[in-house]
Scaffold this active site. Structure first.
Site, PDB file in Angstrom:
ATOM      1  N   TRP A 101      36.289  35.381  34.482  1.00  0.00           N
ATOM      2  CA  TRP A 101      36.452  36.644  34.090  1.00  0.00           C
ATOM      3  C   TRP A 101      38.284  36.649  35.703  1.00  0.00           C
ATOM      4  O   TRP A 101      39.022  37.337  34.867  1.00  0.00           O
ATOM      5  CB  TRP A 101      36.588  38.087  33.917  1.00  0.00           C
ATOM      6  CG  TRP A 101      35.506  37.203  33.087  1.00  0.00           C
ATOM      7  CD1 TRP A 101      33.571  37.274  32.644  1.00  0.00           C
ATOM      8  CD2 TRP A 101      36.215  36.989  31.178  1.00  0.00           C
ATOM      9  NE1 TRP A 101      33.145  36.835  31.444  1.00  0.00           N
ATOM     10  CE2 TRP A 101      34.531  37.161  30.706  1.00  0.00           C
ATOM     11  CE3 TRP A 101      36.979  36.100  30.981  1.00  0.00           C
ATOM     12  CZ2 TRP A 101      34.609  36.030  29.530  1.00  0.00           C
ATOM     13  CZ3 TRP A 101      37.307  35.992  29.570  1.00  0.00           C
ATOM     14  CH2 TRP A 101      35.854  35.630  29.052  1.00  0.00           C
ATOM     15  N   ASP A 168      37.991  45.912  36.425  1.00  0.00           N
ATOM     16  CA  ASP A 168      37.835  45.318  35.096  1.00  0.00           C
ATOM     17  C   ASP A 168      36.608  45.587  34.508  1.00  0.00           C
ATOM     18  O   ASP A 168      35.571  45.604  35.561  1.00  0.00           O
ATOM     19  CB  ASP A 168      38.192  43.978  34.731  1.00  0.00           C
ATOM     20  CG  ASP A 168      37.587  43.513  33.723  1.00  0.00           C
ATOM     21  OD1 ASP A 168      36.566  44.221  33.105  1.00  0.00           O
ATOM     22  OD2 ASP A 168      37.715  42.182  33.910  1.00  0.00           O
ATOM     23  N   LYS A 192      31.796  44.921  25.047  1.00  0.00           N
ATOM     24  CA  LYS A 192      30.072  44.584  25.782  1.00  0.00           C
ATOM     25  C   LYS A 192      29.543  46.037  25.854  1.00  0.00           C
ATOM     26  O   LYS A 192      28.572  46.340  26.411  1.00  0.00           O
ATOM     27  CB  LYS A 192      31.052  44.689  27.516  1.00  0.00           C
ATOM     28  CG  LYS A 192      32.156  42.908  26.952  1.00  0.00           C
ATOM     29  CD  LYS A 192      31.040  41.950  27.212  1.00  0.00           C
ATOM     30  CE  LYS A 192      31.746  40.922  27.073  1.00  0.00           C
ATOM     31  NZ  LYS A 192      32.946  40.430  28.153  1.00  0.00           N
TER      32      LYS A 192
HETATM   33  C1  LIG Z   1      34.181  39.463  28.134  1.00  0.00           C
HETATM   34  C2  LIG Z   1      34.732  40.346  29.478  1.00  0.00           C
HETATM   35  C3  LIG Z   1      35.988  39.579  29.609  1.00  0.00           C
HETATM   36  C4  LIG Z   1      36.879  39.236  27.856  1.00  0.00           C
HETATM   37  O1  LIG Z   1      37.260  40.248  27.165  1.00  0.00           O
HETATM   38  P1  LIG Z   1      38.029  39.751  26.114  1.00  0.00           P
HETATM   39  O2  LIG Z   1      37.986  41.121  25.320  1.00  0.00           O
HETATM   40  O3  LIG Z   1      36.900  38.833  25.023  1.00  0.00           O
HETATM   41  O4  LIG Z   1      38.889  40.190  26.173  1.00  0.00           O
HETATM   42  C5  LIG Z   1      37.107  40.868  30.536  1.00  0.00           C
HETATM   43  N1  LIG Z   1      36.105  40.651  31.549  1.00  0.00           N
HETATM   44  C6  LIG Z   1      34.945  41.061  31.705  1.00  0.00           C
HETATM   45  C7  LIG Z   1      34.582  41.705  32.762  1.00  0.00           C
HETATM   46  C8  LIG Z   1      34.319  40.690  30.309  1.00  0.00           C
HETATM   47  O5  LIG Z   1      32.978  40.956  30.486  1.00  0.00           O
END
Ligand SMILES: *Cc1c(COP(=O)(O)O)cnc(C)c1O
Length: 355
Positions: A101, A168, A192
């Site tokens: 990511w 993030d 998540k």
């Molecule tokens: C799942 C995830 C993403 C991507 O998320 P989307 O909503 O599918 O774009 C980005 N960063 C992390 C750390 C993730 O776990």
């Protein structure tokens, strides 16, 4: 309904009462005679939902009244890979590369300016978090990923820099006590640990915006979304309402302090089994093990089919590792119960007599 232990890395499971509340609102939202799916995003009922969600999103992390705005936007975390440099990059930004990511975020930022990769754990397939990262002065911002969903590693601290910090936090937001007020922009895909997919939550300090010097298309512009109160266009009403139910659930439980204790316990149970059983190997370095995503594998290839079968019999699902990392991954998000971890640990122990 059969009892299934769902270790999915995302979309995550949610507490039963959140499912129930969301289902009720589909049929009749708050006794209005209307479905949540069919109310206006500009109705006063939905504005109240949005405002409470914004309040809880900030206050649960101790950010309320500290100059942050909370946004509920569409596009998921991947859209924020793009919105962050659009809004914050003038010439040069620093990124810490701790996984798939992070690398995607880097690729997107490179379209806007110079990206300095300050540290990377790619040399050992992302199984650790780099230490003693030297962050030069004069960067527009530093970006990092607090929890690496795919590899099962997690930052223990917030990196220190003399510029805005962007994080993030998709897969560990609201899961632990963390110095969130040292971060200037937090973003997370909702699926998540917050709610259903199709939504991103952005918590941004207003004072860092407006400095990029570029024309930002409105859909990409955080300031525009703040100005319109997350209603620049039709909001994801149902996902925001479901997220609100989940944030309320967390608050009633006692907030992140309370869930952190539970999460520590769950992770400790599983890691203990991984360390005790000589046929199981943990994939992440011990010092950086994630409490949210536990990655492991088996010493022998033949053990996998035994494990898969036992999981099936125990109603354990979504435990395969991400395709880029291989092995197995158990995601222990907030709503996952200790009894699910216990069921998994029991399977790991049962293997002893079958291999
Ligand atoms: C799942 C995830 C993403 C991507 O998320 P989307 O909503 O599918 O774009 C980005 N960063 C992390 C750390 C993730 O776990």
């Amino acid at each position: 309904m059969i009892k299934v232990h769902n270790f999915c890395a995302g979309p995550c499971l949610l507490p039963d009462e959140v499912y129930k509340g969301a289902a009720d609102a589909v049929l009749d939202f708050n006794g209005s005679g209307l479905s949540i799916l069919s109310i206006s995003h500009r109705s006063k009922e939905f504005i109240a939902v949005l405002e409470e969600a914004q309040y809880l999103a900030l206050s649960l992390l101790g950010l309320e009244g500290k100059g942050y705005s909370a946004l509920f936007l569409q596009g998921g975390a991947s859209m924020e890979f793009l919105r962050v440099p659009y809004n914050l990059m003038q010439t040069r930004a620093g990124y810490i590369d701790t996984g798939n990511w992070s690398s995607k975020a880097i690729t997107q930022a490179e379209a806007f300016g110079q990206v300095e990769v300050l540290a990377s754990s790619k040399d050992r397939k992302y199984v650790y978090i780099p230490e003693d990262i030297v962050i030069p002065s004069g960067l527009d911002y530093v970006h990092y990923t607090s929890n690496n969903t795919i590899y099962g590693t997690q930052f223990n601290d917030v990196p220190k820099a003399d510029c805005p910090i962007v994080c993030d936090m998709s897969s560990d937001i609201y899961s632990r006590v963390y110095d969130c007020d040292k971060i200037d922009l937090i973003y997370a895909g909702a699926q998540k640990n917050i709610g259903p997919a199709g939504l991103s939550v952005v918590l941004v300090k207003d004072s860092i915006l407006g400095k990029s010097g570029r024309m930002i298309p409105q859909m990409m512009d955080y300031a525009e979304h703040i100005d319109k109160g997350s209603l620049y266009h039709t909001a994801n009403v149902f996902a925001i309402y479901t997220s609100l139910l989940n944030l309320r659930w967390l608050q009633h439980l006692g907030g992140v302090e309370a869930i952190e204790k539970i999460n520590i316990q769950k992770a400790a149970t599983l890691y203990r089994a991984i360390d005790e059983l000589d046929y199981v190997v943990g994939l992440a370095d011990v010092a950086y093990r994630s409490r949210m995503n536990v990655t492991f594998d088996f010493k022998e290839e033949t053990m996998k089919s035994v494990f898969d079968t036992l999981c099936m019999e125990a109603n354990i699902t979504n435990i395969k590792g991400h395709r880029v990392a291989g092995g197995y991954r158990a995601s222990l998000y907030n709503a996952l119960k200790q009894e699910s971890v216990d069921a998994l640990v029991e399977v790991l122990h049962t293997m002893k007599s079958k291999i």
